[in-house]
Design a protein around this motif. Structure first.
Motif, PDB file in Angstrom:
ATOM      1  N   GLY A  40      29.249   7.269 -11.760  1.00 39.92           N
ATOM      2  CA  GLY A  40      29.908   5.993 -11.557  1.00 39.92           C
ATOM      3  C   GLY A  40      29.212   4.983 -10.673  1.00 39.92           C
ATOM      4  O   GLY A  40      29.763   3.913 -10.411  1.00 39.92           O
ATOM      5  N   HIS A  41      27.985   5.276 -10.212  1.00 40.31           N
ATOM      6  CA  HIS A  41      27.289   4.334  -9.347  1.00 40.31           C
ATOM      7  C   HIS A  41      26.352   3.433 -10.163  1.00 40.31           C
ATOM      8  O   HIS A  41      25.886   3.807 -11.238  1.00 40.31           O
ATOM      9  CB  HIS A  41      26.487   5.090  -8.281  1.00 40.31           C
ATOM     10  N   THR A  42      26.101   2.246  -9.645  1.00 38.25           N
ATOM     11  CA  THR A  42      25.163   1.313 -10.271  1.00 38.25           C
ATOM     12  C   THR A  42      23.775   1.571  -9.691  1.00 38.25           C
ATOM     13  O   THR A  42      23.573   1.450  -8.488  1.00 38.25           O
ATOM     14  CB  THR A  42      25.582  -0.143 -10.003  1.00 38.25           C
ATOM     15  N   ILE A  43      22.823   1.922 -10.556  1.00 38.08           N
ATOM     16  CA  ILE A  43      21.520   2.425 -10.105  1.00 38.08           C
ATOM     17  C   ILE A  43      20.391   1.468 -10.485  1.00 38.08           C
ATOM     18  O   ILE A  43      20.336   0.963 -11.605  1.00 38.08           O
ATOM     19  CB  ILE A  43      21.230   3.801 -10.726  1.00 38.08           C
ATOM     20  N   SER A  44      19.508   1.230  -9.546  1.00 33.89           N
ATOM     21  CA  SER A  44      18.216   0.606  -9.835  1.00 33.89           C
ATOM     22  C   SER A  44      17.144   1.485  -9.211  1.00 33.89           C
ATOM     23  O   SER A  44      17.428   2.300  -8.336  1.00 33.89           O
ATOM     24  CB  SER A  44      18.138  -0.828  -9.308  1.00 33.89           C
ATOM     25  N   LEU A  45      15.917   1.336  -9.675  1.00 34.43           N
ATOM     26  CA  LEU A  45      14.851   2.241  -9.233  1.00 34.43           C
ATOM     27  C   LEU A  45      13.555   1.471  -9.045  1.00 34.43           C
ATOM     28  O   LEU A  45      13.205   0.615  -9.865  1.00 34.43           O
ATOM     29  CB  LEU A  45      14.668   3.361 -10.258  1.00 34.43           C
ATOM     30  N   TRP A  46      12.860   1.770  -7.949  1.00 32.79           N
ATOM     31  CA  TRP A  46      11.528   1.187  -7.696  1.00 32.79           C
ATOM     32  C   TRP A  46      10.558   2.317  -7.419  1.00 32.79           C
ATOM     33  O   TRP A  46      10.763   3.108  -6.501  1.00 32.79           O
ATOM     34  CB  TRP A  46      11.565   0.228  -6.516  1.00 32.79           C
ATOM     35  N   ASP A  47       9.521   2.401  -8.252  1.00 29.15           N
ATOM     36  CA  ASP A  47       8.481   3.417  -8.100  1.00 29.15           C
ATOM     37  C   ASP A  47       7.178   2.707  -7.761  1.00 29.15           C
ATOM     38  O   ASP A  47       6.659   1.930  -8.563  1.00 29.15           O
ATOM     39  CB  ASP A  47       8.340   4.217  -9.400  1.00 29.15           C
ATOM     40  N   ALA A  48       6.653   2.954  -6.570  1.00 29.06           N
ATOM     41  CA  ALA A  48       5.468   2.231  -6.101  1.00 29.06           C
ATOM     42  C   ALA A  48       4.268   2.429  -7.012  1.00 29.06           C
ATOM     43  O   ALA A  48       3.417   1.555  -7.135  1.00 29.06           O
ATOM     44  CB  ALA A  48       5.125   2.672  -4.679  1.00 29.06           C
ATOM     45  N   CYS A  49       4.199   3.594  -7.653  1.00 28.51           N
ATOM     46  CA  CYS A  49       3.024   3.896  -8.471  1.00 28.51           C
ATOM     47  C   CYS A  49       3.140   3.372  -9.895  1.00 28.51           C
ATOM     48  O   CYS A  49       2.136   3.216 -10.576  1.00 28.51           O
ATOM     49  CB  CYS A  49       2.782   5.407  -8.497  1.00 28.51           C
ATOM     50  N   TYR A  50       4.374   3.115 -10.354  1.00 30.60           N
ATOM     51  CA  TYR A  50       4.566   2.707 -11.741  1.00 30.60           C
ATOM     52  C   TYR A  50       5.322   1.389 -11.873  1.00 30.60           C
ATOM     53  O   TYR A  50       5.814   1.049 -12.945  1.00 30.60           O
ATOM     54  CB  TYR A  50       5.298   3.808 -12.514  1.00 30.60           C
ATOM     55  N   SER A  51       5.429   0.637 -10.777  1.00 29.49           N
ATOM     56  CA  SER A  51       6.153  -0.636 -10.825  1.00 29.49           C
ATOM     57  C   SER A  51       5.289  -1.767 -11.373  1.00 29.49           C
ATOM     58  O   SER A  51       5.794  -2.846 -11.674  1.00 29.49           O
ATOM     59  CB  SER A  51       6.653  -1.013  -9.425  1.00 29.49           C
ATOM     60  N   THR A  52       3.989  -1.537 -11.479  1.00 25.81           N
ATOM     61  CA  THR A  52       3.079  -2.532 -12.043  1.00 25.81           C
ATOM     62  C   THR A  52       2.265  -1.882 -13.162  1.00 25.81           C
ATOM     63  O   THR A  52       2.193  -0.654 -13.258  1.00 25.81           O
ATOM     64  CB  THR A  52       2.110  -3.079 -10.980  1.00 25.81           C
ATOM     65  N   THR A  53       1.668  -2.697 -14.002  1.00 30.39           N
ATOM     66  CA  THR A  53       0.901  -2.157 -15.130  1.00 30.39           C
ATOM     67  C   THR A  53      -0.403  -1.520 -14.673  1.00 30.39           C
ATOM     68  O   THR A  53      -0.927  -0.616 -15.333  1.00 30.39           O
ATOM     69  CB  THR A  53       0.588  -3.271 -16.148  1.00 30.39           C
ATOM     70  N   ASP A  54      -0.942  -1.971 -13.561  1.00 30.93           N
ATOM     71  CA  ASP A  54      -2.187  -1.411 -13.031  1.00 30.93           C
ATOM     72  C   ASP A  54      -1.907  -0.696 -11.717  1.00 30.93           C
ATOM     73  O   ASP A  54      -1.332  -1.276 -10.791  1.00 30.93           O
ATOM     74  CB  ASP A  54      -3.221  -2.513 -12.783  1.00 30.93           C
ATOM     75  N   LEU A  55      -2.317   0.573 -11.635  1.00 32.91           N
ATOM     76  CA  LEU A  55      -2.119   1.340 -10.414  1.00 32.91           C
ATOM     77  C   LEU A  55      -2.988   0.762  -9.298  1.00 32.91           C
ATOM     78  O   LEU A  55      -4.187   0.548  -9.469  1.00 32.91           O
ATOM     79  CB  LEU A  55      -2.490   2.805 -10.646  1.00 32.91           C
ATOM     80  N   LYS A  56      -2.375   0.514  -8.157  1.00 25.80           N
ATOM     81  CA  LYS A  56      -3.088  -0.055  -7.022  1.00 25.80           C
ATOM     82  C   LYS A  56      -3.531   1.059  -6.070  1.00 25.80           C
ATOM     83  O   LYS A  56      -2.711   1.857  -5.618  1.00 25.80           O
ATOM     84  CB  LYS A  56      -2.202  -1.055  -6.283  1.00 25.80           C
ATOM     85  N   ILE A  57      -4.828   1.095  -5.794  1.00 22.44           N
ATOM     86  CA  ILE A  57      -5.380   2.080  -4.864  1.00 22.44           C
ATOM     87  C   ILE A  57      -6.243   1.347  -3.842  1.00 22.44           C
ATOM     88  O   ILE A  57      -7.191   0.641  -4.211  1.00 22.44           O
ATOM     89  CB  ILE A  57      -6.229   3.139  -5.582  1.00 22.44           C
ATOM     90  N   LYS A  58      -5.889   1.495  -2.569  1.00 18.14           N
ATOM     91  CA  LYS A  58      -6.680   0.914  -1.490  1.00 18.14           C
ATOM     92  C   LYS A  58      -7.369   2.037  -0.735  1.00 18.14           C
ATOM     93  O   LYS A  58      -6.739   3.037  -0.392  1.00 18.14           O
ATOM     94  CB  LYS A  58      -5.804   0.101  -0.545  1.00 18.14           C
ATOM     95  N   GLU A  59      -8.642   1.856  -0.462  1.00 20.41           N
ATOM     96  CA  GLU A  59      -9.429   2.897   0.204  1.00 20.41           C
ATOM     97  C   GLU A  59      -9.706   2.484   1.651  1.00 20.41           C
ATOM     98  O   GLU A  59     -10.154   1.366   1.919  1.00 20.41           O
ATOM     99  CB  GLU A  59     -10.748   3.114  -0.537  1.00 20.41           C
ATOM    100  N   TYR A  60      -9.402   3.383   2.572  1.00 20.62           N
ATOM    101  CA  TYR A  60      -9.663   3.169   3.995  1.00 20.62           C
ATOM    102  C   TYR A  60     -10.611   4.259   4.502  1.00 20.62           C
ATOM    103  O   TYR A  60     -10.965   5.178   3.757  1.00 20.62           O
ATOM    104  CB  TYR A  60      -8.352   3.171   4.780  1.00 20.62           C
ATOM    105  N   SER A  61     -11.001   4.163   5.751  1.00 21.04           N
ATOM    106  CA  SER A  61     -11.989   5.104   6.284  1.00 21.04           C
ATOM    107  C   SER A  61     -11.490   6.544   6.293  1.00 21.04           C
ATOM    108  O   SER A  61     -12.263   7.480   6.092  1.00 21.04           O
ATOM    109  CB  SER A  61     -12.387   4.697   7.708  1.00 21.04           C
TER     110      SER A  61
END
Length: 199
Positions: A40-61
């Motif tokens: 009975g709950h109203t659901i929305s979902l946000w997935d950081a890895c699949y919320s855009t068409t291109d997967l974003k990867i940032k590289e740090y040290s």
């Protein structure tokens, strides 16, 4: 009255040297979404890895950031205006090492993006994972922006927690959680996992 719930699969803060391959759909989170909607709950979902068409990867040290940035989640929160945000505890997050994960920044952003939001950290992974144990009451003491932690297979406990949150009731009777009540942190005994009947 239905509650508006946003389920979040957060970005991955991954060391440069790691064993497990991190890219897969969070089936546990999707299972929870269906279960909560069925109840009975109203659901929305946000997935950081699949919320855009291109997967974003940032590289740090010393690590990689995999997935969309937190600003994108902030926009979703403002658009959806949820009553509750449930963040999936990732198998790639060691909650015992806060300096090596993004949860402090993540929950701060959630609280800043909407008024009166209840924040829940829940173990939403199912089957075959490397599980790093942690003390939920210590996490709540350290991070003031997390309201409730649901430990282990959380399906039935999540429903119980949400019912109490909806009526602003006491969480004291629910096993396997830690929660904030005013300035105090409380935790209940965790004895095992709950399971949904899938058939």
């Amino acid at each position: 009255e239905k509650m508006k719930i946003l389920l979040v699969n957060p970005p991955i803060h991954l060391p440069r040297k790691f064993v497990n391959y991190p890219m897969f759909v969070n089936l546990g989170l999707l299972q929870y979404a269906a279960w909560l909607r069925q109840n009975g709950h109203t659901i929305s979902l946000w997935d950081a890895c699949y919320s855009t068409t291109d997967l974003k990867i940032k590289e740090y040290s010393d690590h990689y950031w995999i997935g969309d940035g937190l600003a994108a989640l902030g926009k979703v929160i403002k658009q959806e205006a949820p009553d509750v945000v449930i963040v999936a505890n990732s198998m790639y997050t060691n909650l015992n090492e806060p300096e090596k994960n993004i949860f402090r920044e993540l929950f701060q952003m959630i609280k800043d993006s909407g008024e009166g939001i209840t924040t829940i950290l829940a173990d939403c992974y199912i089957g075959g994972i490397d599980y790093v144990r942690y003390q939920p009451d210590e996490i709540l003491t350290r991070d003031k922006n997390i309201d409730i932690i649901v430990v282990g297979g959380a399906e039935n406990r999540l429903l119980q927690v949400l019912e109490k949150v909806k009526v602003k009731g006491s969480l004291r009777s629910i096993k396997g959680i830690a929660y904030r009540a005013g300035t105090s942190v409380h935790s209940s005994e965790f004895r095992g996992h709950d399971h949904i009947k899938l058939d």
